[in-house]
Design a protein around this motif. Structure first.
Motif, PDB file in Angstrom:
ATOM      1  N   GLU A  78       0.844  -1.199   0.000  1.00 37.60           N
ATOM      2  CA  GLU A  78       0.000   0.000   0.000  1.00 37.60           C
ATOM      3  C   GLU A  78       0.882   1.254   0.000  1.00 37.60           C
ATOM      4  OE1 GLU A  78      -2.411   0.766   3.418  1.00 37.60           O
ATOM      5  OE2 GLU A  78      -0.713   0.783   4.797  1.00 37.60           O
ATOM      6  N   THR A  79       0.218   2.370  -0.288  1.00 40.41           N
ATOM      7  CA  THR A  79       0.880   3.662  -0.166  1.00 40.41           C
ATOM      8  C   THR A  79       0.782   4.065   1.287  1.00 40.41           C
ATOM      9  OG1 THR A  79       0.250   4.240  -2.415  1.00 40.41           O
ATOM     10  CG2 THR A  79       0.858   6.060  -0.961  1.00 40.41           C
ATOM     11  N   SER A  80       1.924   4.130   1.968  1.00 40.32           N
ATOM     12  CA  SER A  80       1.887   4.319   3.417  1.00 40.32           C
ATOM     13  C   SER A  80       1.918   5.783   3.821  1.00 40.32           C
ATOM     14  CB  SER A  80       3.053   3.576   4.073  1.00 40.32           C
ATOM     15  OG  SER A  80       4.260   3.918   3.436  1.00 40.32           O
ATOM     16  N   VAL A  81       2.526   6.634   3.010  1.00 38.92           N
ATOM     17  CA  VAL A  81       2.633   8.038   3.390  1.00 38.92           C
ATOM     18  C   VAL A  81       2.413   8.936   2.163  1.00 38.92           C
ATOM     19  CG1 VAL A  81       4.048   9.805   4.520  1.00 38.92           C
ATOM     20  CG2 VAL A  81       4.414   7.407   5.085  1.00 38.92           C
ATOM     21  N   THR A  82       1.667   9.999   2.386  1.00 44.24           N
ATOM     22  CA  THR A  82       1.461  11.040   1.382  1.00 44.24           C
ATOM     23  C   THR A  82       2.159  12.288   1.895  1.00 44.24           C
ATOM     24  OG1 THR A  82      -0.689  10.102   0.845  1.00 44.24           O
ATOM     25  CG2 THR A  82      -0.302  12.377   0.162  1.00 44.24           C
ATOM     26  N   SER A  83       3.097  12.805   1.133  1.00 46.07           N
ATOM     27  CA  SER A  83       3.923  13.918   1.618  1.00 46.07           C
ATOM     28  C   SER A  83       3.685  15.170   0.788  1.00 46.07           C
ATOM     29  CB  SER A  83       5.404  13.550   1.539  1.00 46.07           C
ATOM     30  OG  SER A  83       5.637  12.345   2.242  1.00 46.07           O
ATOM     31  N   PHE A  84       3.446  16.274   1.489  1.00 47.25           N
ATOM     32  CA  PHE A  84       3.234  17.559   0.825  1.00 47.25           C
ATOM     33  C   PHE A  84       4.514  18.389   0.880  1.00 47.25           C
ATOM     34  CE2 PHE A  84      -0.988  16.463   2.553  1.00 47.25           C
ATOM     35  CZ  PHE A  84      -1.748  16.528   1.399  1.00 47.25           C
ATOM     36  N   SER A  85       4.655  19.249  -0.112  1.00 46.28           N
ATOM     37  CA  SER A  85       5.800  20.134  -0.206  1.00 46.28           C
ATOM     38  C   SER A  85       5.454  21.499   0.385  1.00 46.28           C
ATOM     39  CB  SER A  85       6.155  20.278  -1.700  1.00 46.28           C
ATOM     40  OG  SER A  85       7.142  21.248  -1.902  1.00 46.28           O
ATOM     41  N   VAL A  86       6.307  21.972   1.300  1.00 47.19           N
ATOM     42  CA  VAL A  86       6.130  23.318   1.869  1.00 47.19           C
ATOM     43  C   VAL A  86       7.473  24.058   1.781  1.00 47.19           C
ATOM     44  CG1 VAL A  86       4.263  22.644   3.459  1.00 47.19           C
ATOM     45  CG2 VAL A  86       6.635  22.559   4.253  1.00 47.19           C
ATOM     46  N   PRO A  87       7.446  25.399   1.829  1.00 49.43           N
ATOM     47  CA  PRO A  87       8.700  26.158   1.755  1.00 49.43           C
ATOM     48  C   PRO A  87       9.650  25.793   2.896  1.00 49.43           C
ATOM     49  CG  PRO A  87       6.821  27.604   1.394  1.00 49.43           C
ATOM     50  CD  PRO A  87       6.273  26.284   1.850  1.00 49.43           C
ATOM     51  N   SER A  88      10.938  26.035   2.673  1.00 51.75           N
ATOM     52  CA  SER A  88      11.946  25.536   3.619  1.00 51.75           C
ATOM     53  C   SER A  88      11.843  26.176   4.996  1.00 51.75           C
ATOM     54  CB  SER A  88      13.349  25.715   3.043  1.00 51.75           C
ATOM     55  OG  SER A  88      13.534  27.040   2.654  1.00 51.75           O
ATOM     56  N   LEU A 125      -4.625   8.363   8.317  1.00 48.61           N
ATOM     57  CA  LEU A 125      -3.869   8.448   7.057  1.00 48.61           C
ATOM     58  C   LEU A 125      -2.507   9.086   7.304  1.00 48.61           C
ATOM     59  CD1 LEU A 125      -4.248   7.993   3.910  1.00 48.61           C
ATOM     60  CD2 LEU A 125      -4.710  10.432   3.789  1.00 48.61           C
ATOM     61  N   GLY A 126      -1.442   8.435   6.867  1.00 50.07           N
ATOM     62  CA  GLY A 126      -0.080   8.920   7.085  1.00 50.07           C
ATOM     63  C   GLY A 126       0.252  10.108   6.199  1.00 50.07           C
ATOM     64  N   LEU A 127       0.651  11.206   6.821  1.00 53.59           N
ATOM     65  CA  LEU A 127       0.925  12.453   6.096  1.00 53.59           C
ATOM     66  C   LEU A 127       2.269  13.025   6.522  1.00 53.59           C
ATOM     67  CD1 LEU A 127      -2.565  14.114   6.655  1.00 53.59           C
ATOM     68  CD2 LEU A 127      -1.775  13.035   4.519  1.00 53.59           C
ATOM     69  N   GLU A 128       2.886  13.790   5.636  1.00 54.75           N
ATOM     70  CA  GLU A 128       4.101  14.519   5.978  1.00 54.75           C
ATOM     71  C   GLU A 128       4.075  15.890   5.326  1.00 54.75           C
ATOM     72  OE1 GLU A 128       7.268  10.751   6.122  1.00 54.75           O
ATOM     73  OE2 GLU A 128       7.283  12.120   4.411  1.00 54.75           O
ATOM     74  N   LEU A 129       4.816  16.802   5.937  1.00 54.55           N
ATOM     75  CA  LEU A 129       5.122  18.084   5.304  1.00 54.55           C
ATOM     76  C   LEU A 129       6.630  18.112   5.127  1.00 54.55           C
ATOM     77  CD1 LEU A 129       2.880  20.438   7.483  1.00 54.55           C
ATOM     78  CD2 LEU A 129       2.408  19.650   5.142  1.00 54.55           C
ATOM     79  N   VAL A 130       7.072  18.247   3.884  1.00 55.24           N
ATOM     80  CA  VAL A 130       8.496  18.197   3.570  1.00 55.24           C
ATOM     81  C   VAL A 130       8.962  19.598   3.198  1.00 55.24           C
ATOM     82  CG1 VAL A 130      10.260  17.153   2.120  1.00 55.24           C
ATOM     83  CG2 VAL A 130       8.212  15.838   2.713  1.00 55.24           C
ATOM     84  N   ALA A 131       9.921  20.137   3.966  1.00 54.71           N
ATOM     85  CA  ALA A 131      10.420  21.492   3.720  1.00 54.71           C
ATOM     86  C   ALA A 131      11.509  21.455   2.651  1.00 54.71           C
ATOM     87  CB  ALA A 131      10.975  22.077   5.011  1.00 54.71           C
ATOM     88  N   ASN A 132      11.399  22.329   1.682  1.00 57.29           N
ATOM     89  CA  ASN A 132      12.424  22.372   0.620  1.00 57.29           C
ATOM     90  C   ASN A 132      12.345  23.716  -0.069  1.00 57.29           C
ATOM     91  OD1 ASN A 132      11.057  21.933  -2.323  1.00 57.29           O
ATOM     92  ND2 ASN A 132       9.797  21.081  -0.665  1.00 57.29           N
ATOM     93  N   ASP A 133      13.447  24.097  -0.751  1.00 58.03           N
ATOM     94  CA  ASP A 133      13.436  25.391  -1.451  1.00 58.03           C
ATOM     95  C   ASP A 133      13.588  25.198  -2.957  1.00 58.03           C
ATOM     96  OD1 ASP A 133      16.020  24.596  -1.605  1.00 58.03           O
ATOM     97  OD2 ASP A 133      16.846  26.245  -0.413  1.00 58.03           O
TER      98      ASP A 133
END
Ligand code: ZN
Length: 315
Positions: A78-88, A125-133
């Protein structure tokens, strides 16, 4: 040569209560509620869509909120985590915001080059916020969440797999993905132009049991392709490789084919056309119940079964 696969198109998950779902994704996370429709294959259940301002492929998260159903069990296939992109610089803001709404999260961790925080919605539901520039996309700007913090779309999704080889082979040989990262039992692939919104990670977890689907489970993930022609080429390639894609299905906002990848995750390839403004103006997305013409005759009955939803104020 033009790409056949551009990266992620949308993710579709199973939820419990529809109003709680709207409150979480449109209210707490501040995504735009872009479409209120029904599950075309089971129209007495909503199909709720969230995304950026226009529902750009790579930003679209959708749910089938079944109401009172049992929770899924996490595991492989299964898809275990859905990760969103946010500013760094945004993680501090988001930790404060999650605290304010009593959403439990783990302290920031690092994976490859990015810092991220992980949490779950009320269904698990597994979620993440991933910081990146390195994400130029514009998120949906709404009350309480300014441009410097807003979610821009997906960063990646993570598949939990018993083994990785056959899934990796499908991605790289038949779906134009490239291996771009490897750390321990984690592999990262990207497609198309690469970067946030095109990443898919495989986490190899041979000791874990198989997942069961229920609320809080991802139902399927969809990859983006430009149009019907590019989709037909992908479909032929998959058939030749021994996969068993469905015929093309009209999903009103895109056209879709589906097939199971070797590890058991349901994959979809969806066209970028025609998009969400096909049945309501772009500035009114999500404001009324939309049905495809073949379900229109049942509108009255469906409106009685589907519980009324209201959009939360984003504060
Ligand atoms: Zn889908």
């Amino acid at each position: 040569m033009q790409n056949l696969v551009n990266g992620l198109h949308h993710m579709t998950a199973i939820a419990g209560d529809p109003q709680k779902n709207v409150d979480f994704y449109a209210g707490i996370l501040g995504l735009r509620f872009i479409k209120k429709t029904v599950n075309f294959d089971a129209p007495d259940v909503y199909h709720l869509y969230y995304g950026d301002g226009s529902g750009t492929p790579g930003s679209i998260l959708t749910f089938f909120p079944y109401g009172n159903i049992s929770r899924g069990r996490k595991g492989t296939g299964e898809t275990s985590v859905t990760s969103f992109s946010v500013p760094s610089n945004a993680l501090g803001f988001w930790m404060e915001r999650l605290k304010k709404f009593q959403v439990v999260f783990k302290a920031p961790q690092k994976r490859f080059d990015e810092e991220f925080i992980c949490f779950e919605d009320h269904d698990g539901l597994g979620l993440e916020l991933v910081a990146n520039d390195h994400d130029q996309r514009k998120g949906w700007i709404t009350g309480g969440i300014s441009a410097q913090y807003a979610i821009k779309g997906f960063f990646n999704v993570t598949l939990s797999e018993h083994g990785y080889e056959r899934t990796a082979g499908l991605l790289t040989k038949h779906m134009e993905h490239r291996l771009v990262g490897e750390k321990g039992s984690l592999l990262r692939f990207e497609a198309g132009a690469g970067g946030p919104g095109t990443y898919i990670d495989i986490r190899c977890e041979p000791d874990m049991a198989r997942a069961w689907q229920g609320s809080g489970s991802v139902h399927h993930i969809a990859f983006s392709t430009d149009n019907d022609e590019s989709q037909a080429v992908i479909r032929q390639n998959l058939l030749r490789a021994g996969f068993n894609p469905t015929p093309v299905k009209d999903r009103q906002y895109f056209h879709s084919i589906y097939f199971k990848e070797p590890g058991g995750v349901l994959f979809e390839v969806a066209t970028n056309n025609p998009g969400f403004a096909v049945d309501e103006p772009a500035n009114a997305l999500g404001s009324s119940l939309k049905l495809p013409e073949w379900h229109e005759p049942r509108r009255k009955q469906l409106e009685q079964v589907l519980q009324p939803l209201h959009l939360p104020e984003v504060v």
